[in-house]
Design an enzyme around this catalytic site. Structure first.
Site, PDB file in Angstrom:
ATOM      1  CE  LYS A   1      -4.030  -1.786  -0.169  1.00 13.66           C
ATOM      2  NZ  LYS A   1      -4.519  -2.829   0.683  1.00 13.66           N
TER       3      LYS A   1
ATOM      4  CE  LYS B   1      -4.536  -9.012  -4.142  1.00 11.29           C
ATOM      5  NZ  LYS B   1      -5.359  -8.934  -2.957  1.00 11.29           N
TER       6      LYS B   1
ATOM      7  CE  LYS C   1     -13.699  -6.006  -3.478  1.00 12.98           C
ATOM      8  NZ  LYS C   1     -13.629  -6.042  -2.021  1.00 12.98           N
TER       9      LYS C   1
END
Ligand code: TYM
Length: 329
Positions: free
Chosen positions: A111, A194, A197
Protein backbone atom coordinates in the site's frame (compact mmCIF):
# COMPACT_ATOMS: atom_id res chain seq x y z
CA UNK A 1 -20.04 -26.41 17.02
CA UNK A 2 -16.93 -24.70 15.66
CA UNK A 3 -17.06 -21.09 14.51
CA UNK A 4 -16.19 -19.80 11.04
CA UNK A 5 -15.79 -16.15 10.17
CA UNK A 6 -14.81 -14.15 7.14
CA UNK A 7 -15.22 -10.70 5.72
CA UNK A 8 -14.81 -8.54 2.70
CA UNK A 9 -14.06 -4.85 2.27
CA UNK A 10 -16.91 -2.70 0.97
CA UNK A 11 -15.05 -1.48 -2.08
CA UNK A 12 -16.34 -1.93 -5.63
CA UNK A 13 -17.97 -5.19 -6.70
CA UNK A 14 -17.19 -8.81 -5.89
CA UNK A 15 -14.86 -10.38 -8.44
CA UNK A 16 -13.97 -13.97 -9.29
CA UNK A 17 -11.00 -13.78 -6.88
CA UNK A 18 -13.31 -13.00 -3.97
CA UNK A 19 -15.73 -15.69 -5.09
CA UNK A 20 -13.29 -18.57 -5.59
CA UNK A 21 -10.79 -17.42 -2.93
CA UNK A 22 -13.31 -17.05 -0.14
CA UNK A 23 -17.02 -16.63 -0.79
CA UNK A 24 -17.72 -19.97 -2.46
CA UNK A 25 -16.14 -21.67 0.52
CA UNK A 26 -18.25 -19.70 3.03
CA UNK A 27 -21.35 -20.79 1.16
CA UNK A 28 -20.31 -24.44 1.50
CA UNK A 29 -19.60 -24.04 5.21
CA UNK A 30 -22.76 -22.33 6.35
CA UNK A 31 -24.62 -25.62 6.90
CA UNK A 32 -22.04 -27.17 9.16
CA UNK A 33 -20.57 -24.39 11.27
CA UNK A 34 -21.55 -21.48 13.43
CA UNK A 35 -20.93 -18.86 10.74
CA UNK A 36 -20.26 -15.11 10.85
CA UNK A 37 -19.85 -13.22 7.60
CA UNK A 38 -19.49 -9.49 7.46
CA UNK A 39 -18.78 -6.46 5.34
CA UNK A 40 -15.65 -4.63 6.46
CA UNK A 41 -16.79 -1.03 6.04
CA UNK A 42 -14.33 0.29 8.65
CA UNK A 43 -11.43 -1.27 6.75
CA UNK A 44 -12.61 0.46 3.58
CA UNK A 45 -12.08 3.86 5.28
CA UNK A 46 -8.31 3.57 4.81
CA UNK A 47 -8.80 4.84 1.24
CA UNK A 48 -11.12 7.72 2.28
CA UNK A 49 -14.27 6.93 0.24
CA UNK A 50 -16.59 9.89 -0.35
CA UNK A 51 -19.42 9.99 2.25
CA UNK A 52 -21.99 9.96 -0.56
CA UNK A 53 -20.67 6.61 -1.81
CA UNK A 54 -19.92 4.91 1.49
CA UNK A 55 -23.34 3.37 2.20
CA UNK A 56 -23.98 2.39 -1.43
CA UNK A 57 -20.72 0.42 -1.47
CA UNK A 58 -21.82 -1.57 1.57
CA UNK A 59 -25.20 -2.21 -0.04
CA UNK A 60 -23.61 -3.45 -3.26
CA UNK A 61 -21.37 -5.97 -1.51
CA UNK A 62 -24.22 -7.07 0.77
CA UNK A 63 -26.51 -7.72 -2.22
CA UNK A 64 -23.78 -9.60 -4.05
CA UNK A 65 -22.99 -11.73 -0.98
CA UNK A 66 -26.65 -12.71 -0.75
CA UNK A 67 -26.97 -13.31 -4.49
CA UNK A 68 -23.92 -15.60 -4.37
CA UNK A 69 -25.69 -17.87 -1.89
CA UNK A 70 -25.13 -16.69 1.66
CA UNK A 71 -28.23 -17.58 3.62
CA UNK A 72 -29.02 -15.13 6.44
CA UNK A 73 -31.08 -17.82 8.18
CA UNK A 74 -28.01 -20.06 8.43
CA UNK A 75 -25.36 -17.48 9.34
CA UNK A 76 -24.95 -14.10 10.95
CA UNK A 77 -24.52 -11.66 8.08
CA UNK A 78 -23.65 -8.20 9.37
CA UNK A 79 -21.90 -4.89 8.84
CA UNK A 80 -18.63 -4.46 10.76
CA UNK A 81 -19.46 -0.96 12.05
CA UNK A 82 -22.77 -2.22 13.49
CA UNK A 83 -20.74 -4.13 16.08
CA UNK A 84 -18.90 -1.52 18.18
CA UNK A 85 -17.33 -4.29 20.30
CA UNK A 86 -14.94 -4.86 17.37
CA UNK A 87 -13.57 -1.33 17.68
CA UNK A 88 -13.15 -1.71 21.44
CA UNK A 89 -11.22 -4.95 21.07
CA UNK A 90 -9.15 -3.28 18.35
CA UNK A 91 -8.00 -0.69 20.93
CA UNK A 92 -7.00 -3.43 23.37
CA UNK A 93 -5.13 -5.41 20.71
CA UNK A 94 -3.35 -2.30 19.42
CA UNK A 95 -1.49 -2.16 22.73
CA UNK A 96 0.01 -5.57 21.96
CA UNK A 97 0.90 -4.93 18.30
CA UNK A 98 4.35 -3.52 17.64
CA UNK A 99 5.10 -0.85 15.05
CA UNK A 100 7.97 -2.83 13.54
CA UNK A 101 5.94 -5.96 12.92
CA UNK A 102 3.10 -3.97 11.37
CA UNK A 103 5.56 -2.15 9.07
CA UNK A 104 6.91 -5.48 7.89
CA UNK A 105 3.49 -6.72 6.72
CA UNK A 106 3.51 -7.35 2.95
CA UNK A 107 0.11 -5.67 2.43
CA UNK A 108 1.29 -2.51 4.25
CA UNK A 109 4.49 -2.31 2.21
CA UNK A 110 2.47 -2.76 -0.98
CA UNK A 111 0.00 0.00 0.00
CA UNK A 112 2.88 2.37 0.82
CA UNK A 113 4.41 1.64 -2.57
CA UNK A 114 1.13 2.22 -4.42
CA UNK A 115 -0.14 5.22 -2.43
CA UNK A 116 2.79 7.03 -0.80
CA UNK A 117 0.58 10.10 -0.27
CA UNK A 118 -1.84 8.30 2.07
CA UNK A 119 0.14 6.24 4.57
CA UNK A 120 -2.29 6.60 7.48
CA UNK A 121 -1.98 4.63 10.73
CA UNK A 122 -5.30 2.87 9.96
CA UNK A 123 -3.39 1.23 7.14
CA UNK A 124 -0.55 0.34 9.49
CA UNK A 125 -2.90 -1.31 12.00
CA UNK A 126 -5.21 -2.80 9.36
CA UNK A 127 -4.21 -6.35 10.45
CA UNK A 128 -5.03 -5.50 14.08
CA UNK A 129 -8.58 -4.51 13.15
CA UNK A 130 -8.80 -7.73 11.18
CA UNK A 131 -7.60 -9.66 14.23
CA UNK A 132 -10.30 -7.93 16.30
CA UNK A 133 -12.94 -9.00 13.73
CA UNK A 134 -11.86 -12.61 14.05
CA UNK A 135 -11.04 -12.86 17.74
CA UNK A 136 -14.16 -11.06 18.95
CA UNK A 137 -16.12 -14.15 17.82
CA UNK A 138 -13.40 -16.55 18.93
CA UNK A 139 -13.43 -17.97 15.42
CA UNK A 140 -11.75 -21.32 14.76
CA UNK A 141 -11.61 -21.09 10.97
CA UNK A 142 -11.28 -18.23 8.52
CA UNK A 143 -11.82 -19.08 4.82
CA UNK A 144 -9.69 -16.55 2.93
CA UNK A 145 -7.55 -16.36 -0.18
CA UNK A 146 -3.76 -16.67 -0.15
CA UNK A 147 -3.32 -12.88 0.06
CA UNK A 148 -4.76 -12.82 3.60
CA UNK A 149 -2.62 -15.59 5.10
CA UNK A 150 -0.11 -13.22 6.65
CA UNK A 151 -2.93 -11.29 8.34
CA UNK A 152 -4.18 -14.54 9.77
CA UNK A 153 -0.71 -15.31 11.11
CA UNK A 154 -0.68 -11.88 12.82
CA UNK A 155 -4.07 -12.72 14.33
CA UNK A 156 -2.60 -15.90 15.80
CA UNK A 157 0.39 -13.97 17.18
CA UNK A 158 -1.91 -11.41 18.85
CA UNK A 159 -4.19 -14.13 20.27
CA UNK A 160 -1.19 -15.94 21.74
CA UNK A 161 0.33 -12.71 23.06
CA UNK A 162 -2.92 -11.67 24.74
CA UNK A 163 -3.43 -15.09 26.34
CA UNK A 164 0.20 -15.13 27.59
CA UNK A 165 0.26 -11.57 28.84
CA UNK A 166 -2.98 -11.90 30.79
CA UNK A 167 -2.49 -15.54 31.70
CA UNK A 168 -5.80 -16.66 30.21
CA UNK A 169 -7.17 -18.62 27.27
CA UNK A 170 -9.76 -16.16 25.99
CA UNK A 171 -8.73 -16.44 22.34
CA UNK A 172 -8.36 -19.61 20.26
CA UNK A 173 -5.81 -19.38 17.42
CA UNK A 174 -7.78 -19.29 14.16
CA UNK A 175 -6.72 -21.40 11.19
CA UNK A 176 -7.30 -20.73 7.53
CA UNK A 177 -9.77 -23.27 6.24
CA UNK A 178 -8.26 -25.80 3.87
CA UNK A 179 -10.50 -26.74 0.98
CA UNK A 180 -8.56 -29.10 -1.28
CA UNK A 181 -5.01 -27.86 -1.61
CA UNK A 182 -5.51 -24.84 0.70
CA UNK A 183 -5.84 -21.08 0.14
CA UNK A 184 -5.66 -20.09 -3.50
CA UNK A 185 -4.71 -17.04 -5.51
CA UNK A 186 -6.96 -16.27 -8.46
CA UNK A 187 -4.86 -14.51 -11.11
CA UNK A 188 -5.85 -11.35 -12.96
CA UNK A 189 -6.27 -11.14 -16.72
CA UNK A 190 -3.27 -8.88 -17.22
CA UNK A 191 -0.59 -11.37 -16.25
CA UNK A 192 0.27 -9.20 -13.22
CA UNK A 193 -0.38 -11.24 -10.11
CA UNK A 194 -3.72 -11.58 -8.35
CA UNK A 195 -7.13 -10.48 -9.49
CA UNK A 196 -8.04 -7.45 -7.41
CA UNK A 197 -10.50 -4.61 -7.04
CA UNK A 198 -7.95 -1.86 -7.44
CA UNK A 199 -5.88 -3.56 -10.14
CA UNK A 200 -8.48 -3.15 -12.94
CA UNK A 201 -7.83 -6.75 -14.02
CA UNK A 202 -10.93 -8.40 -12.62
CA UNK A 203 -14.07 -10.10 -13.78
CA UNK A 204 -16.95 -9.10 -11.57
CA UNK A 205 -19.94 -11.24 -10.64
CA UNK A 206 -21.94 -8.21 -11.77
CA UNK A 207 -20.46 -8.14 -15.28
CA UNK A 208 -22.80 -9.11 -18.13
CA UNK A 209 -21.91 -11.69 -20.78
CA UNK A 210 -20.72 -9.10 -23.26
CA UNK A 211 -18.39 -7.47 -20.76
CA UNK A 212 -17.00 -10.81 -19.59
CA UNK A 213 -16.35 -11.95 -23.15
CA UNK A 214 -14.66 -8.66 -24.01
CA UNK A 215 -12.41 -8.81 -20.95
CA UNK A 216 -11.42 -12.44 -21.51
CA UNK A 217 -10.76 -11.97 -25.23
CA UNK A 218 -8.45 -9.08 -24.33
CA UNK A 219 -6.46 -11.11 -21.76
CA UNK A 220 -2.70 -11.01 -22.31
CA UNK A 221 -1.23 -14.02 -24.17
CA UNK A 222 1.99 -14.76 -26.05
CA UNK A 223 2.81 -16.00 -29.55
CA UNK A 224 2.14 -19.65 -28.64
CA UNK A 225 4.15 -22.78 -27.79
CA UNK A 226 7.05 -23.63 -30.06
CA UNK A 227 8.04 -27.00 -28.56
CA UNK A 228 5.79 -29.89 -27.48
CA UNK A 229 5.20 -30.32 -23.73
CA UNK A 230 6.92 -27.06 -22.83
CA UNK A 231 6.37 -25.14 -19.63
CA UNK A 232 3.67 -22.47 -19.83
CA UNK A 233 4.60 -18.82 -19.41
CA UNK A 234 2.81 -17.07 -16.52
CA UNK A 235 0.17 -15.34 -18.67
CA UNK A 236 -0.90 -18.68 -20.17
CA UNK A 237 -0.71 -20.53 -16.86
CA UNK A 238 -3.08 -17.86 -15.51
CA UNK A 239 -5.67 -18.64 -18.19
CA UNK A 240 -5.42 -22.33 -17.35
CA UNK A 241 -5.80 -21.54 -13.64
CA UNK A 242 -9.05 -19.72 -14.40
CA UNK A 243 -10.17 -22.55 -16.69
CA UNK A 244 -9.59 -25.08 -13.90
CA UNK A 245 -11.83 -23.04 -11.61
CA UNK A 246 -14.80 -22.63 -13.93
CA UNK A 247 -14.67 -25.47 -16.49
CA UNK A 248 -15.20 -29.23 -16.52
CA UNK A 249 -12.00 -31.30 -16.07
CA UNK A 250 -12.51 -32.74 -19.59
CA UNK A 251 -12.37 -29.20 -21.04
CA UNK A 252 -9.15 -28.49 -19.15
CA UNK A 253 -7.67 -31.79 -20.41
CA UNK A 254 -8.63 -30.91 -23.97
CA UNK A 255 -6.76 -27.60 -23.89
CA UNK A 256 -3.79 -29.14 -22.00
CA UNK A 257 -3.45 -31.62 -24.87
CA UNK A 258 -3.67 -28.84 -27.41
CA UNK A 259 -0.98 -26.94 -25.52
CA UNK A 260 1.25 -30.00 -25.32
CA UNK A 261 1.07 -30.78 -29.05
CA UNK A 262 1.41 -27.06 -29.95
CA UNK A 263 -1.95 -26.94 -31.76
CA UNK A 264 -3.61 -24.63 -29.22
CA UNK A 265 -5.53 -21.62 -30.50
CA UNK A 266 -5.80 -18.98 -27.80
CA UNK A 267 -8.98 -17.61 -29.37
CA UNK A 268 -10.73 -20.98 -28.79
CA UNK A 269 -9.39 -21.22 -25.24
CA UNK A 270 -10.60 -17.73 -24.41
CA UNK A 271 -14.01 -18.29 -25.99
CA UNK A 272 -14.50 -21.42 -23.88
CA UNK A 273 -13.23 -19.66 -20.76
CA UNK A 274 -15.60 -16.72 -21.26
CA UNK A 275 -18.54 -19.10 -21.79
CA UNK A 276 -17.76 -21.09 -18.66
CA UNK A 277 -17.27 -17.97 -16.54
CA UNK A 278 -20.69 -16.73 -17.71
CA UNK A 279 -22.25 -20.06 -16.69
CA UNK A 280 -20.98 -19.53 -13.14
CA UNK A 281 -21.78 -15.84 -12.81
CA UNK A 282 -25.10 -15.54 -14.69
CA UNK A 283 -27.33 -17.13 -12.01
CA UNK A 284 -25.67 -14.89 -9.40
CA UNK A 285 -25.89 -11.70 -11.47
CA UNK A 286 -29.58 -12.31 -12.19
CA UNK A 287 -30.37 -12.04 -8.48
CA UNK A 288 -28.24 -9.02 -7.54
CA UNK A 289 -30.54 -6.18 -8.66
CA UNK A 290 -33.72 -7.48 -7.07
CA UNK A 291 -31.91 -8.03 -3.76
CA UNK A 292 -30.30 -4.56 -3.99
CA UNK A 293 -33.73 -2.97 -4.40
CA UNK A 294 -35.39 -4.90 -1.56
CA UNK A 295 -34.78 -2.43 1.27
CA UNK A 296 -37.03 -4.30 3.73
CA UNK A 297 -35.14 -7.55 3.20
CA UNK A 298 -31.73 -5.90 3.57
CA UNK A 299 -32.93 -4.15 6.72
CA UNK A 300 -34.09 -7.45 8.22
CA UNK A 301 -30.89 -9.29 7.27
CA UNK A 302 -28.53 -6.67 8.69
CA UNK A 303 -30.56 -6.10 11.88
CA UNK A 304 -30.74 -9.82 12.66
CA UNK A 305 -27.08 -10.24 11.71
CA UNK A 306 -26.07 -7.34 13.94
CA UNK A 307 -27.99 -8.76 16.91
CA UNK A 308 -26.41 -12.21 16.55
CA UNK A 309 -22.95 -10.71 16.08
CA UNK A 310 -23.27 -8.32 19.03
CA UNK A 311 -24.43 -11.09 21.35
CA UNK A 312 -21.33 -13.13 20.50
CA UNK A 313 -18.94 -10.14 20.46
CA UNK A 314 -20.05 -8.67 23.77
CA UNK A 315 -19.61 -12.02 25.53
CA UNK A 316 -15.99 -12.25 24.28
CA UNK A 317 -15.24 -8.60 25.02
CA UNK A 318 -16.42 -9.06 28.61
CA UNK A 319 -13.98 -11.97 29.02
CA UNK A 320 -11.13 -9.99 27.44
CA UNK A 321 -11.75 -6.90 29.58
CA UNK A 322 -11.91 -8.99 32.72
CA UNK A 323 -8.57 -10.59 31.79
CA UNK A 324 -6.99 -7.15 31.22
CA UNK A 325 -8.17 -6.01 34.65
CA UNK A 326 -11.19 -3.78 33.98
CA UNK A 327 -13.58 -3.80 36.94
CA UNK A 328 -16.88 -2.01 37.50
CA UNK A 329 -17.23 0.44 40.44
P1 TYM B 1 -10.80 -8.33 0.38
O1 TYM B 1 -12.03 -7.51 0.40
O2 TYM B 1 -9.61 -7.80 -0.32
O3 TYM B 1 -11.08 -9.77 -0.20
C1 TYM B 1 -12.14 -10.58 0.32
C2 TYM B 1 -11.75 -12.04 0.22
O4 TYM B 1 -11.44 -12.39 -1.12
C3 TYM B 1 -10.16 -13.01 -1.18
N1 TYM B 1 -9.49 -12.63 -2.42
C4 TYM B 1 -8.87 -13.50 -3.21
N2 TYM B 1 -8.68 -14.82 -3.11
C5 TYM B 1 -8.01 -15.43 -4.12
N3 TYM B 1 -7.54 -14.78 -5.21
C6 TYM B 1 -7.69 -13.45 -5.35
N4 TYM B 1 -7.26 -12.82 -6.44
C7 TYM B 1 -8.38 -12.73 -4.32
N5 TYM B 1 -8.71 -11.44 -4.12
C8 TYM B 1 -9.39 -11.38 -2.95
C9 TYM B 1 -9.40 -12.47 0.03
O5 TYM B 1 -8.37 -13.35 0.42
C10 TYM B 1 -10.50 -12.37 1.05
O6 TYM B 1 -10.68 -13.62 1.68
N6 TYM B 1 -8.92 -7.64 4.87
C11 TYM B 1 -9.91 -8.37 4.16
C12 TYM B 1 -11.32 -8.21 4.72
C13 TYM B 1 -11.40 -8.57 6.14
C14 TYM B 1 -11.39 -9.89 6.69
C15 TYM B 1 -11.48 -9.72 8.10
C16 TYM B 1 -11.32 -11.15 6.12
C17 TYM B 1 -11.50 -7.70 7.19
N7 TYM B 1 -11.55 -8.39 8.36
C18 TYM B 1 -11.50 -10.83 8.97
C19 TYM B 1 -11.32 -12.25 6.99
C20 TYM B 1 -11.42 -12.09 8.37
C21 TYM B 1 -9.90 -7.88 2.73
O7 TYM B 1 -9.52 -6.78 2.43
O8 TYM B 1 -10.41 -8.74 1.85
Amino acid sequence: METVLSGIRSTGHLHLGNYYGALRNFVKMQNDYNCFFFIADLHSLTTHPHPDDFHASVKIILSEYLAAGLDPDKCALFIQSDVPEVSELYVLLNMLAYKGEMERTASFKEKVRLNPENVNTGLLTYPVLMAADILVHRANYVPVGKDQEQHLEITRVLARRFNNMYNCDVFPEPQSFKFGSGPIKVPGLDGNGKMGKSEGNGIYLYDDEKTITKKVMRAVTDSGPTEPNSEKPVVIENLFTLLKLVSEPSTVDYFEEKWNDCSIRYGDLKKQLAEDICKVTLPIREKIDSIYNDEAFLHRVTSEGRDKARASASATLALAKKAVGFRAF
